[in-house]
Design an enzyme around this catalytic site. Sequence first.
Site, PDB file in Angstrom:
ATOM      1  N   ASP A 487     -10.308 -48.788   3.584  1.00 41.90           N
ATOM      2  CA  ASP A 487     -10.766 -47.590   4.290  1.00 41.90           C
ATOM      3  C   ASP A 487     -12.272 -47.524   4.440  1.00 41.90           C
ATOM      4  O   ASP A 487     -12.791 -46.784   5.267  1.00 41.90           O
ATOM      5  CB  ASP A 487     -10.388 -46.351   3.453  1.00 41.90           C
ATOM      6  CG  ASP A 487      -9.024 -45.813   3.796  1.00 41.90           C
ATOM      7  OD1 ASP A 487      -8.553 -46.055   4.915  1.00 41.90           O
ATOM      8  OD2 ASP A 487      -8.437 -45.147   2.922  1.00 41.90           O
TER       9      ASP A 487
HETATM   10  C1  GLC Z   1      -6.971 -45.834  -1.141  1.00 38.92           C
HETATM   11  C2  GLC Z   1      -6.199 -45.396   0.060  1.00 38.92           C
HETATM   12  C3  GLC Z   1      -5.559 -46.580   0.745  1.00 38.92           C
HETATM   13  C4  GLC Z   1      -6.576 -47.637   1.017  1.00 38.92           C
HETATM   14  C5  GLC Z   1      -7.332 -48.016  -0.226  1.00 38.92           C
HETATM   15  C6  GLC Z   1      -8.447 -48.976   0.023  1.00 38.92           C
HETATM   16  O1  GLC Z   1      -6.117 -46.312  -2.125  1.00 38.92           O
HETATM   17  O2  GLC Z   1      -5.209 -44.459  -0.296  1.00 38.92           O
HETATM   18  O3  GLC Z   1      -4.954 -46.177   1.948  1.00 38.92           O
HETATM   19  O4  GLC Z   1      -5.924 -48.743   1.562  1.00 38.92           O
HETATM   20  O5  GLC Z   1      -7.874 -46.848  -0.806  1.00 38.92           O
HETATM   21  O6  GLC Z   1      -9.481 -48.397   0.747  1.00 38.92           O
HETATM   22  C1  GLC Z   2      -9.941 -44.309   0.369  1.00 38.06           C
HETATM   23  C2  GLC Z   2     -10.814 -44.924  -0.659  1.00 38.06           C
HETATM   24  C3  GLC Z   2     -11.879 -44.043  -1.150  1.00 38.06           C
HETATM   25  C4  GLC Z   2     -12.493 -43.229  -0.089  1.00 38.06           C
HETATM   26  C5  GLC Z   2     -11.423 -42.533   0.728  1.00 38.06           C
HETATM   27  C6  GLC Z   2     -11.953 -41.609   1.768  1.00 38.06           C
HETATM   28  O1  GLC Z   2      -8.977 -43.545  -0.221  1.00 38.06           O
HETATM   29  O2  GLC Z   2     -10.120 -45.395  -1.782  1.00 38.06           O
HETATM   30  O3  GLC Z   2     -12.842 -44.811  -1.818  1.00 38.06           O
HETATM   31  O4  GLC Z   2     -13.377 -42.332  -0.680  1.00 38.06           O
HETATM   32  O5  GLC Z   2     -10.634 -43.508   1.285  1.00 38.06           O
HETATM   33  O6  GLC Z   2     -13.022 -42.176   2.440  1.00 38.06           O
END
Ligand code: GLC
Ligand code: GLC
Length: 816
Positions: A487
Amino acid sequence: MRFGRFDDDAREYVISRPDTPLPWINYLGSEDYFGIISNTAGGYSFYRDARLRRLTRYRYNNAPLDLGGRYVYLRDDESGQYWSPSWQPVQRELEDYQCRHGLGYTVIGSRFARIRAEVLYLVPLGETLELWRVRVTNERDTPASLSLYGTVEFCLWDANDDATNFQRNYSIGEVEVADGVIYHKTEYRERRDHFAWFASSEPGAGFDTQRDAFTGPYRGWDRPLAVERGACANSIASGWQPIGAHHVRLALSPGETRDIVFALGYWENPADAKFDPPGSPAIDRRQVAPVIARYLRDGAVAEAFQQLRDHWRSLLETLQVDTGNEHVDRMVNTWNAYQCMVTFNLSRSASLFESGIGRGMGFRDSNQDLLGFVHMIPGRARDRILDLAATQLPTGGAYHQYQPLTKRGNDAVGTGFNDDPLWLVLAVGAYLKETGDQGILEEPVAYDNASGTETPLYEHLQRSIEYTLQRTGPHGLPLIGRADWNDCLNLNSDSETPGESFQTAPYRETGVAESVFIAGLFVLAAGDMAQIAARRGDAGEADRCRVAATSMRRAVDEHGWDGDWFRRAYERTGAAVGSAGNAEGRIFVEPQGMCVMAGIGLEDGRAERALGAVREHLATPHGIMLHQPAYTRFRAGLGEITSYPPGYKENGGIFCHTNPWVMIAETILGHGDAAVDYYLRTCPSARETISELHRCEPYVHAQMIAGRDAPSYGEAKNSWLTGTAAWNFVAVTQWILGVRPEHDGLRIDPRLPADWGDVRVTRKFRGTTFRIRIHKAQGVTGNVTHLSVDGHAIPGNLMPLPAVAGGEAAVEAWVE
Ligand code: GLC
Ligand code: GLC
């Protein structure tokens, strides 16, 4: 250092001191009514939606961290001493505190001044209520006169509004007390038709419903005045902070034990039958009263508890293993499966790290979670798939999140995470392999929930594949869009505004930034899709997918390989991410795991090299880091990934979700030893002895363990609600133990480490119970050489489905 121990027979984690490094939580409820509960009785409850129908109040980020809960107090009416059997909130030192977190229930007990008290908390199946059974024993040789209090602090329903809108909320709180039951009915007078109730099985000596009257002015839950002085004020809340507090007096002779039940519930009345008499402000209690009465009678808790245990036993029976490795056994047989069910129930809504008011349900998260629970609840998995697919957009793209109550896509987070649609293909593939229910492909499902747009689910999958194919960049690799699985890899947004969310900041598709990770995921998903299409008799689509996968592999071969490992992505400038030429972010784990899982590089040694590079550059004793070196400076062109301090979260943390991909990749290369070695590095049970460092619960996976660059290297965060649960379950059961559902049967293809001996697996699959014994001598690391079912040798290692389901099949497999 440990703070408790596993009781594997009881399927409980037994915590032996209250001051765990963090609150160690558990979940209550499995259908509509849920709660979180910590080892010191902290936590809260809600009906369906943790934000909009919050029953009780909890203060996140409090000092101490865990405040607000299902608190019980005891008072010795002779000495005036009082305490909480769960330690919190009074924190009086106890003689022998113990908390047992089990499957869907928690028991917290202790002894103080030779009074033993133990509270069992659970939600009966099928009900929207919770029971607290307080069992008090007088272990003195003299009679004891005690006061017992059960308390809750009500939340005014919308947890976000409750925590912010004081100008209104301090004036709207309303309760009603009738027949000894406290009813919380804020806003029931107007548009709500639901209320909460709090009852006690014993006639009360008093009650309170106004917080200040109970705690006393300038006091907190740690030393409430009503407990200190041994009497409630019978207050009726009007505005401010409505609570429920019941005071019960107990006279116990020496050795006597008594059970007292407190019950908290949620109830909805028909909109036209809210008041009794009609026109009055009084709640119509005629429907709820029998439910309350039923659960306060003797034996009701024991019965509900038994049903709950039976329920979990039958869910877990689907897959049980005996490997000789205690960590693997207890995770697979109990805790990892349980965690997968919790991710089904809660998604990412409520934990110590998810406030219950934040995120909707993630499209990619929910599709991946399904991989971990589909074998236990195939029917509910089916519904989940259809819900998810109905939020898909006509383009094949997906809203990144949807709201569980409305089941609609969430505009606030929007779309453009270009990996999202492909996870739907993997989820449906897993569902079909588990159940053989081809009919799901023909279910009419709308796009963006717009009626009239329905197509068979099958076409949704086609559009998912198409979505990627129509969005490729200069190297023929998939465009990353807003981000991919990571993300925080935001290659198209350039956010420079303080506080702006990277997930929703404006982004521009320039047609350049590409993701090697999505390429690997595409090859994997296209392979699944080709199988699905072929079985449906759509040879054309199957071919199209195979051809597309082949050309995607070629793109990865030509532009995704860095020399020693797979690259991660291309920036908008055309610069490679995850390349040896970079000072920071030279190598990333995601494409190594995903590309090898997709079968890329198996023939030419690149898969081996990529995994070797992971071992050399990313593996630590605490797990595999996301990338190295971590980014030390913020770079807007890379996005949120560079916003975290080095070693945390996506910036080089041990992002546990990705570790099972490497484990699976290792098994594909035949390296069972390496796979189990990695498994144990992040496995919570295997880290139990370093709980003072790990800090999160030793019975569930955490999203993240701080990486080598962080000052708190080795410390876990964000336990419970993470895709780590499903992927570990898949890696260990389907790839290490190798018991893998496929369209035509159950594959037995273990990759066991050398030091393991025989392994037994019981797997219910398509109605048949397979009792599998894998014979293996210690020291051996080979594959299955021969296999028999009910004494008959079968060729290969795919066990065909018996002509008649429902029975048992004894399977013997020899690894040599
Ligand atoms: C969090 C989010 C997931 C994403 C991951 C890596 O676990 O829930 O959707 O793939 O972060 O950013
Ligand atoms: C995913 C990631 C996190 C981030 C969030 C929203 O869940 O794990 O690190 O803060 O996305 O951006």
